[in-house]
Design a protein around this motif. Structure first.
Motif, mmCIF file in Angstrom:
data_model
loop_
_atom_site.group_PDB
_atom_site.id
_atom_site.type_symbol
_atom_site.label_atom_id
_atom_site.label_comp_id
_atom_site.label_asym_id
_atom_site.label_seq_id
_atom_site.Cartn_x
_atom_site.Cartn_y
_atom_site.Cartn_z
ATOM 1 N N CYS A 210 1.042 -1.209 0.029
ATOM 2 C CA CYS A 210 -0.136 0.014 0.012
ATOM 3 C C CYS A 210 0.949 1.060 -0.106
ATOM 4 C CB CYS A 210 -0.817 -0.035 1.210
ATOM 5 S SG CYS A 210 -2.041 1.262 1.238
ATOM 6 N N GLU B 173 0.240 4.176 1.193
ATOM 7 C CA GLU B 173 -0.135 5.031 2.242
ATOM 8 C C GLU B 173 1.001 4.951 3.280
ATOM 9 O OE1 GLU B 173 -3.035 7.485 1.878
ATOM 10 O OE2 GLU B 173 -2.126 6.636 0.011
ATOM 11 N N CYS C 77 0.208 4.876 6.904
ATOM 12 C CA CYS C 77 -0.497 4.852 8.223
ATOM 13 C C CYS C 77 0.281 3.992 9.146
ATOM 14 C CB CYS C 77 -1.675 3.976 8.076
ATOM 15 S SG CYS C 77 -2.881 4.512 6.719
ATOM 16 N N TYR D 254 0.447 2.601 12.059
ATOM 17 C CA TYR D 254 -0.036 1.253 12.584
ATOM 18 C C TYR D 254 -0.032 0.274 11.750
ATOM 19 C CZ TYR D 254 -4.354 3.063 10.458
ATOM 20 O OH TYR D 254 -5.022 3.658 9.278
ATOM 21 N N CYS D 255 0.049 0.326 10.202
ATOM 22 C CA CYS D 255 -0.419 -0.699 9.414
ATOM 23 C C CYS D 255 0.864 -1.518 8.706
ATOM 24 C CB CYS D 255 -1.205 0.137 8.383
ATOM 25 S SG CYS D 255 -1.990 -1.058 7.118
ATOM 26 N N GLN E 162 0.607 -3.305 6.156
ATOM 27 C CA GLN E 162 0.421 -3.491 4.942
ATOM 28 C C GLN E 162 1.005 -2.256 3.956
ATOM 29 O OE1 GLN E 162 -2.951 -5.604 3.231
ATOM 30 N NE2 GLN E 162 -4.141 -5.046 5.077
ATOM 31 N N SER E 163 1.490 -1.345 4.715
ATOM 32 C CA SER E 163 2.057 -0.055 4.077
ATOM 33 C C SER E 163 3.320 -0.681 3.431
ATOM 34 C CB SER E 163 2.604 1.168 5.000
ATOM 35 O OG SER E 163 3.260 2.065 4.378
ATOM 36 N N ALA F 29 -5.776 -3.337 0.545
ATOM 37 C CA ALA F 29 -4.783 -2.437 0.866
ATOM 38 C C ALA F 29 -4.624 -1.446 -0.225
ATOM 39 C CB ALA F 29 -3.503 -3.080 1.068
ATOM 40 N N TYR F 30 -5.434 -0.468 -0.571
ATOM 41 C CA TYR F 30 -5.297 0.334 -1.573
ATOM 42 C C TYR F 30 -5.357 2.008 -0.816
ATOM 43 C CZ TYR F 30 -7.742 -2.847 -4.776
ATOM 44 O OH TYR F 30 -7.963 -3.990 -5.496
ATOM 45 N N ARG G 43 -2.642 11.140 3.334
ATOM 46 C CA ARG G 43 -4.085 11.621 3.276
ATOM 47 C C ARG G 43 -4.535 12.166 4.213
ATOM 48 N NH1 ARG G 43 -6.856 6.007 1.929
ATOM 49 N NH2 ARG G 43 -6.757 4.963 3.840
HETATM 50 FE FE1 SF4 Z 1 -3.114 2.723 5.614
HETATM 51 FE FE2 SF4 Z 1 -5.181 1.038 4.554
HETATM 52 FE FE3 SF4 Z 1 -2.874 1.302 3.261
HETATM 53 FE FE4 SF4 Z 1 -2.880 0.053 5.794
HETATM 54 S S1 SF4 Z 1 -3.885 -0.615 3.932
HETATM 55 S S2 SF4 Z 1 -1.465 1.608 4.900
HETATM 56 S S3 SF4 Z 1 -4.403 1.397 6.710
HETATM 57 S S4 SF4 Z 1 -4.341 2.824 3.636
#
Ligand code: SF4
Ligand code: SAM
Ligand code: DTB
Length: 359
Positions: free
Chosen positions: A72, A74, A76, A78-79, A81-82, A120-121, A187
């Motif tokens: 992803c 983004e 974030c 906590y994530c 998946q980034s 994860a977009y 974002r």
């Molecule tokens: Fe952020 Fe969602 Fe991407 Fe995780 S999957 S980094 S929460 S946008």
């Protein structure tokens, strides 16, 4: 300072909130008073409000599936998946429709009534959405409720999902507007509100909540819930996640939130959005059964069920079945799905989503 911003005595705030009347005019002081109130008073008021709208022994059960994992763009904090953090997560392209529907069917057989598809977009491409629309149709044909969480969507995308029969769209504000910039820079808070408005305008039910345990203060939690409660319509579903700490993410090693403070957040969400489902969401693997029990007492009435969330662990289904049995909790009935679709489930109708007050 306006009159509405005057400090409030917690007792008057709790007495009013305990009546369970949905409101959209929460002041910052009132929201904060919930986080300072004596715990027993708070939980009693929350349980009282809960019983005005729901059967207190019924919990809605959703199962999650990550239909597109990792990579992803983004940030974030906590994530797992980034793409910016090395979490060792194996990325996966958008799944085939048939595989997703096989998982939905398995979740239904295990007792879930809602199937939530997460991707994860930053936002989905229209080409990917073609395939996701087929998934939504398939889940609905199975007789389950469908939910999708795909990042930011514009009005046309929301309309397409609504036409396909999507029941809920999940998009979290995650935290308060003030603290937001410490967690996500790619974002804005306003971007999130814009997506929520697109989803709402398309006629979808809104699922929106946040995360506790990211280093925020009580006031940030109060402000996050105030943003949600003061929306024109309350989100029908409010997931309260406890941060799942994942090695490699910036928030790994953060001081965990005290269980009492987590339960407080659940109780405050129940009081501020009394007719909405409040989901005891991510983080249950790190929570004792006693803490989860307090969450149900404080008005949580939805969980994720199944051994996995999106990429991290969830309690095993057998353990949750045993916990429900010990507490005398019943999964929310499948009939509620149809009731909600027929329109009895407007979260702000006099008697709440689809049924009368508890016995
Ligand atoms: Fe952020 Fe969602 Fe991407 Fe995780 S999957 S980094 S929460 S946008
Ligand atoms: N990419 C989409 C988005 O951000 O909207 C959808 C999936 S994203 C994983 C959905 C939500 O899961 C996030 O907004 C966040 O609230 C929650 N979440 C993600 N990672 C988490 C974690 N480690 N602990 C708790 N909640 C988490
Ligand atoms: C929500 O509020 N929590 C869910 C769901 N909505 C999509 C996601 C939790 C994810 C936890 C981390 C993971 O498993 O990757």
């Amino acid at each position: 300072m306006s009159l509405a911003d005057q400090p409030s005595d917690h007792r008057s705030v709790l007495n009013r909130a305990g009546e369970g009347q949905p409101r959209h005019d929460w002041t910052a002081e009132e929201a904060r008073a919930l986080f300072e109130a004596p715990f027993n008073d708070l939980v009693f008021a929350a349980q009282t409000a809960h019983r005005k709208h729901f059967d207190a022994n019924e919990v809605q059960v959703s199962t999650l599936l990550s239909i597109k994992t990792g990579a992803c763009p983004e940030d974030c904090a906590y994530c797992p998946q980034s793409a910016r953090y090395d979490t060792g997560l194996e990325k996966e392209k958008l799944m085939d429709v048939s595989l997703v529907l096989a998982q939905a069917k398995a979740a239904k057989e295990k007792g879930a009534t809602r199937f939530c598809m997460g991707a994860a977009y930053r936002s989905p491409t229209d080409k990917h959405l073609d395939r996701i629309v087929e998934m939504i149709r398939g889940v609905r044909e199975l007789g389950m409720e469908s939910c999708a969480t795909l990042g930011m969507v514009n009005r046309e995308q929301a309309d397409r999902m609504a036409e396909a029969g999507l029941d809920y769209y999940n998009h979290n504000i995650d935290t308060s507007e003030d603290f937001y910039g410490d967690i996500i820079t790619t974002r804005t808070f306003q971007d999130r509100l814009d997506t929520l408005a697109n989803v709402r305008d398309a006629g979808l039910n809104v699922c929106c909540g946040g995360i506790v345990g990211m280093g925020e203060e009580k006031g940030h939690r109060a402000d996050m819930l105030r943003t949600l409660a003061n929306l024109e319509t309350h989100p029908e579903s409010v997931p309260i996640n406890q941060l799942v700490q994942v090695p490699g993410t910036p928030l790994d090693g953060e001081e965990p939130v005290h269980p009492v403070e987590f339960v407080r957040t659940i109780a405050a969400a129940r009081l501020m959005m009394p007719a909405s489902h409040v989901r005891l969401s991510a983080g249950r693997t790190d929570m004792s059964e006693e803490t989860q029990t307090l969450c149900f007492l404080a008005g949580a009435n939805s969980i994720f069920y199944g051994d996995k969330l999106l990429t991290t662990e969830n309690p095993e289904a057998d353990r949750d079945r045993a916990l429900f049995q010990r507490l005398g909790i019943r999964p929310e009935k499948v009939e509620r799905v149809e009731e909600r679709r027929e329109g009895c489930g407007n979260a702000e109708s006099a008697d709440g989503p689809g049924h009368a007050a508890a016995s």
